[in-house]
Design a protein around this motif. Sequence first.
Motif, PDB file in Angstrom:
ATOM      1  N   SER A 276      37.576 -18.658 -48.777  1.00 41.89           N
ATOM      2  CA  SER A 276      36.545 -17.627 -48.741  1.00 41.89           C
ATOM      3  C   SER A 276      35.411 -17.977 -49.695  1.00 41.89           C
ATOM      4  CB  SER A 276      37.140 -16.280 -49.138  1.00 41.89           C
ATOM      5  OG  SER A 276      36.088 -15.390 -49.434  1.00 41.89           O
ATOM      6  N   PRO A 277      34.170 -17.956 -49.200  1.00 42.72           N
ATOM      7  CA  PRO A 277      33.041 -18.239 -50.082  1.00 42.72           C
ATOM      8  C   PRO A 277      32.583 -17.000 -50.854  1.00 42.72           C
ATOM      9  CG  PRO A 277      32.272 -17.964 -47.842  1.00 42.72           C
ATOM     10  CD  PRO A 277      33.763 -17.766 -47.803  1.00 42.72           C
ATOM     11  N   PHE A 278      33.145 -15.835 -50.524  1.00 38.22           N
ATOM     12  CA  PHE A 278      32.613 -14.609 -51.114  1.00 38.22           C
ATOM     13  C   PHE A 278      33.013 -14.449 -52.580  1.00 38.22           C
ATOM     14  CE2 PHE A 278      32.654 -13.850 -46.558  1.00 38.22           C
ATOM     15  CZ  PHE A 278      31.325 -13.495 -46.368  1.00 38.22           C
ATOM     16  N   GLY A 279      34.280 -14.749 -52.876  1.00 34.71           N
ATOM     17  CA  GLY A 279      34.730 -14.683 -54.266  1.00 34.71           C
ATOM     18  C   GLY A 279      33.883 -15.574 -55.167  1.00 34.71           C
ATOM     19  N   PRO A 280      33.729 -16.864 -54.811  1.00 32.92           N
ATOM     20  CA  PRO A 280      32.871 -17.740 -55.620  1.00 32.92           C
ATOM     21  C   PRO A 280      31.424 -17.254 -55.693  1.00 32.92           C
ATOM     22  CG  PRO A 280      34.274 -19.046 -54.197  1.00 32.92           C
ATOM     23  CD  PRO A 280      34.507 -17.619 -53.822  1.00 32.92           C
ATOM     24  N   THR A 281      30.918 -16.656 -54.617  1.00 28.61           N
ATOM     25  CA  THR A 281      29.539 -16.158 -54.644  1.00 28.61           C
ATOM     26  C   THR A 281      29.411 -15.020 -55.659  1.00 28.61           C
ATOM     27  OG1 THR A 281      29.277 -16.762 -52.326  1.00 28.61           O
ATOM     28  CG2 THR A 281      27.683 -15.201 -53.225  1.00 28.61           C
ATOM     29  N   GLN A 282      30.447 -14.159 -55.687  1.00 26.87           N
ATOM     30  CA  GLN A 282      30.437 -13.079 -56.677  1.00 26.87           C
ATOM     31  C   GLN A 282      30.545 -13.650 -58.084  1.00 26.87           C
ATOM     32  OE1 GLN A 282      33.791 -10.981 -54.940  1.00 26.87           O
ATOM     33  NE2 GLN A 282      32.450  -9.341 -54.228  1.00 26.87           N
ATOM     34  N   GLU A 283      31.374 -14.684 -58.223  1.00 27.36           N
ATOM     35  CA  GLU A 283      31.532 -15.334 -59.523  1.00 27.36           C
ATOM     36  C   GLU A 283      30.197 -15.945 -59.968  1.00 27.36           C
ATOM     37  OE1 GLU A 283      33.949 -15.187 -61.550  1.00 27.36           O
ATOM     38  OE2 GLU A 283      33.041 -16.577 -62.984  1.00 27.36           O
ATOM     39  N   HIS A 284      29.474 -16.526 -59.013  1.00 30.30           N
ATOM     40  CA  HIS A 284      28.158 -17.105 -59.310  1.00 30.30           C
ATOM     41  C   HIS A 284      27.220 -16.042 -59.873  1.00 30.30           C
ATOM     42  CE1 HIS A 284      23.985 -18.230 -58.183  1.00 30.30           C
ATOM     43  NE2 HIS A 284      24.371 -19.415 -58.636  1.00 30.30           N
ATOM     44  N   MET A 285      27.213 -14.876 -59.217  1.00 29.87           N
ATOM     45  CA  MET A 285      26.332 -13.797 -59.668  1.00 29.87           C
ATOM     46  C   MET A 285      26.739 -13.332 -61.067  1.00 29.87           C
ATOM     47  SD  MET A 285      23.682 -12.142 -58.689  1.00 29.87           S
ATOM     48  CE  MET A 285      22.772 -10.825 -59.469  1.00 29.87           C
ATOM     49  N   ARG A 286      28.045 -13.280 -61.311  1.00 27.28           N
ATOM     50  CA  ARG A 286      28.512 -12.858 -62.645  1.00 27.28           C
ATOM     51  C   ARG A 286      28.064 -13.853 -63.714  1.00 27.28           C
ATOM     52  NH1 ARG A 286      33.072 -10.430 -59.897  1.00 27.28           N
ATOM     53  NH2 ARG A 286      34.141 -12.413 -59.688  1.00 27.28           N
ATOM     54  N   LEU A 287      28.110 -15.138 -63.362  1.00 26.88           N
ATOM     55  CA  LEU A 287      27.662 -16.165 -64.310  1.00 26.88           C
ATOM     56  C   LEU A 287      26.182 -15.994 -64.621  1.00 26.88           C
ATOM     57  CD1 LEU A 287      29.458 -19.444 -63.151  1.00 26.88           C
ATOM     58  CD2 LEU A 287      29.533 -18.422 -65.432  1.00 26.88           C
TER      59      LEU A 287
ATOM     60  N   GLN B  23      26.514 -24.195 -65.104  1.00 23.66           N
ATOM     61  CA  GLN B  23      27.813 -23.815 -64.534  1.00 23.66           C
ATOM     62  C   GLN B  23      27.610 -23.089 -63.195  1.00 23.66           C
ATOM     63  OE1 GLN B  23      29.703 -21.760 -67.842  1.00 23.66           O
ATOM     64  NE2 GLN B  23      31.578 -21.647 -66.598  1.00 23.66           N
ATOM     65  N   ALA B  24      26.637 -22.172 -63.209  1.00 23.26           N
ATOM     66  CA  ALA B  24      26.337 -21.424 -61.991  1.00 23.26           C
ATOM     67  C   ALA B  24      25.814 -22.356 -60.902  1.00 23.26           C
ATOM     68  CB  ALA B  24      25.328 -20.321 -62.287  1.00 23.26           C
ATOM     69  N   SER B  25      24.944 -23.297 -61.288  1.00 26.97           N
ATOM     70  CA  SER B  25      24.396 -24.230 -60.296  1.00 26.97           C
ATOM     71  C   SER B  25      25.502 -25.065 -59.677  1.00 26.97           C
ATOM     72  CB  SER B  25      23.377 -25.173 -60.933  1.00 26.97           C
ATOM     73  OG  SER B  25      22.405 -24.432 -61.611  1.00 26.97           O
ATOM     74  N   ALA B  26      26.429 -25.515 -60.531  1.00 29.09           N
ATOM     75  CA  ALA B  26      27.535 -26.334 -60.025  1.00 29.09           C
ATOM     76  C   ALA B  26      28.367 -25.532 -59.028  1.00 29.09           C
ATOM     77  CB  ALA B  26      28.405 -26.797 -61.184  1.00 29.09           C
ATOM     78  N   LEU B  27      28.580 -24.255 -59.349  1.00 32.18           N
ATOM     79  CA  LEU B  27      29.364 -23.395 -58.467  1.00 32.18           C
ATOM     80  C   LEU B  27      28.650 -23.209 -57.125  1.00 32.18           C
ATOM     81  CD1 LEU B  27      31.894 -21.691 -58.225  1.00 32.18           C
ATOM     82  CD2 LEU B  27      30.660 -19.779 -59.233  1.00 32.18           C
ATOM     83  N   ALA B  28      27.321 -22.996 -57.211  1.00 34.61           N
ATOM     84  CA  ALA B  28      26.545 -22.811 -55.985  1.00 34.61           C
ATOM     85  C   ALA B  28      26.631 -24.058 -55.112  1.00 34.61           C
ATOM     86  CB  ALA B  28      25.093 -22.507 -56.330  1.00 34.61           C
ATOM     87  N   ARG B  29      26.588 -25.222 -55.754  1.00 36.03           N
ATOM     88  CA  ARG B  29      26.681 -26.469 -54.996  1.00 36.03           C
ATOM     89  C   ARG B  29      28.057 -26.580 -54.329  1.00 36.03           C
ATOM     90  NH1 ARG B  29      25.033 -29.715 -58.818  1.00 36.03           N
ATOM     91  NH2 ARG B  29      27.140 -30.293 -59.458  1.00 36.03           N
ATOM     92  N   GLU B  30      29.091 -26.200 -55.073  1.00 43.43           N
ATOM     93  CA  GLU B  30      30.454 -26.209 -54.529  1.00 43.43           C
ATOM     94  C   GLU B  30      30.564 -25.309 -53.296  1.00 43.43           C
ATOM     95  OE1 GLU B  30      33.794 -27.467 -55.349  1.00 43.43           O
ATOM     96  OE2 GLU B  30      32.316 -28.987 -55.892  1.00 43.43           O
TER      97      GLU B  30
END
Lengths: 232, 421
Positions: free
Chosen positions: A14-25, A61-68
């Motif tokens: 699921s990409p949604f959890g990481p997307t939420q994590e990105h926003m939190r970062l 960190q957020a950019s790396a997550l977005a790339r992932e």
Amino acid sequence: MKTTNPIAALFGRSPFGPTQEHMRLVQSAVVQLPALVEALGTADASDITSRQDAIRAPVPQASALAREIRLHLPRSLFMPVDRRDLLELLDRQEWIGREVRAIADLPLQHAMRLPTELHTALLNLTRSATATCQQATAIVDEIDELIETGFRGPEATRVETMIQTLDRLAGETDAQVPALARDLFTPIDDASQGDALPHATLQLTHQLVRALGALANRAARIGDHLLPLIAR
Amino acid sequence: MEIITEWGSVFLILAIVFGLYMTWGIGANDVANAMGTSVGSGAITVRQAILIAAICEFIGAFVAGGDVTETIRNGIIDAETLNGQPELLVYGMLASLLAAGVWLMIASARGWPVSTTHSIVGAIVGFAVAGIGLHAVHWETIGQIVASWVISPLLGGLAALLIMLSIRHLILNAENPFRQAKRWGPVYVFLVGWIVSLVSLFKGLKHLDLHLTTTESLIAATVFGLVTGLIGKVLINRVKLDEKADRAFHFASVEKVFTPMMIFTACAMAFAHGSNDVANGIGPMAAVVSVIQSGGAVAQKAQLPLWILLLGGIGIVVGLATLGYRVMQTIGTKITELTPTRGFSATLAAAAVVVLASKTGLPVSTTHIAVGAVMGVGLSRGIAALDLRVIGNIVVSWLITLPAGAVLAAAFFYLFKFSFS
């Protein structure tokens, strides 16, 4: 023996959890803006540097997550939200990150000292912009609840209300920008006074004011993007 | 005829060995697919799943496994074409079991999502066409079976979609979801018991000599449903509101209500799987046994001996205990996206469709129906990400399994024919 269970394979990451994590970062950088502005007010160089570093830290960190997230979003995924819409949301979140970084970088351009008489107003504007981003983060955090309820019912209504609040917060932030700019430029028109602000201070403060306004607008654009997804 | 009397006991032993091998394979590999939605949702542990599967697969095979066994044993091949040469049926059924078993081993070693049902049906058709001729196959039955392979996953998806939408309407989108979950939970559990028992019992169970009228089956199913609903209520009442978890995810407590409810769908699914898939192993075995016991007559209407159903049930349980345990552990890691409400909808829908197919005697693929049911939940915008590549893989495995089973069975058929004649 290799066993690929079709049921397990059916569930993509699921990409949604990481997307939420990105926003939190991103938000973890945003919440430190008031502290930076306070430091700029006292012009304590070491304090400013540590605040800048603290804001910049989560951004890569957020950019790396977005790339992932982008890398692990195969076209074969079937999602409750269109793939393009998800990527667009991520894009809008990243813009907040860029905006915050740009603010943190402002003092790098020139030793920065904020005009004393505008301290309170600037701090208020910063808090207001931060609160707007906080609201956007809270809305992104509701995505799993929206999926649980199929983007309908009281949960959808709740998120709609949250988006309305976001718009109001963004509007309130925006309204402070022209007033602050006016207060900033007035002493210049009054040329007879010898204590006009140094040019660099004037420039950078104006940039700061505009960037804070832009930050709130970027946050509001997250709500704009999510609203039609609920209405669909 | 002489061949049958001369080699009868050899054929009988081979049939039992191959049949057990096949049912062992089903228990080792296939059961994990049936239990996937239950274990994956984290509602039951692997250990509990094994226990539930062992009991309910056996009951399903024994109680409701007769009709599909009949189809596999008598429905596909036209026995008329065999008169005078009963040994051909014996070679063919033995070849089919061996072919399906070998193919399943190759496929699972390579990680292909193959269906035991498709393998055995492909194998039987393969030997019949190659060994006897095109006219030996009941093509209309094959047509029905193939149609059911397409329709059943779609039906599973539709049923899951409707169940999910009803849960949304009654519980998740209500004013107080937790209270609503506690109120409606027992009703859903009733539904699990009611649907599964109604479909299984409808108009009785021929091979168990249980004859019921429509009204009698309705009453029996309702009583059974009420009992399960009551047990469900007791379990659901023990669930407490978890305010801390609700802050992080507003529906955490509601999901907790559905966790004990998944025990019932897991039982239903294991029962359904037993009722449909055991036939893949014991259907051919039963055909061989009946030829040998009748001394060479290819009897179309022979009674299905209960000990064969029993043997099939035992085979599955042994497979489960020896290897199925490990296979299930590989999916034991929780699939976070498969929450109890979603898992409940998908599993109930899949179980209902499989039992329905079993009652009509259609051998369907439990795995494909489960996949279809999960897709149905996804269609309601209810699952974050489904990887559609699985659907592609299933279609490809379809296209490969049928001819592979057929060719292997034809080869084994000639091998047996050459060896014994």
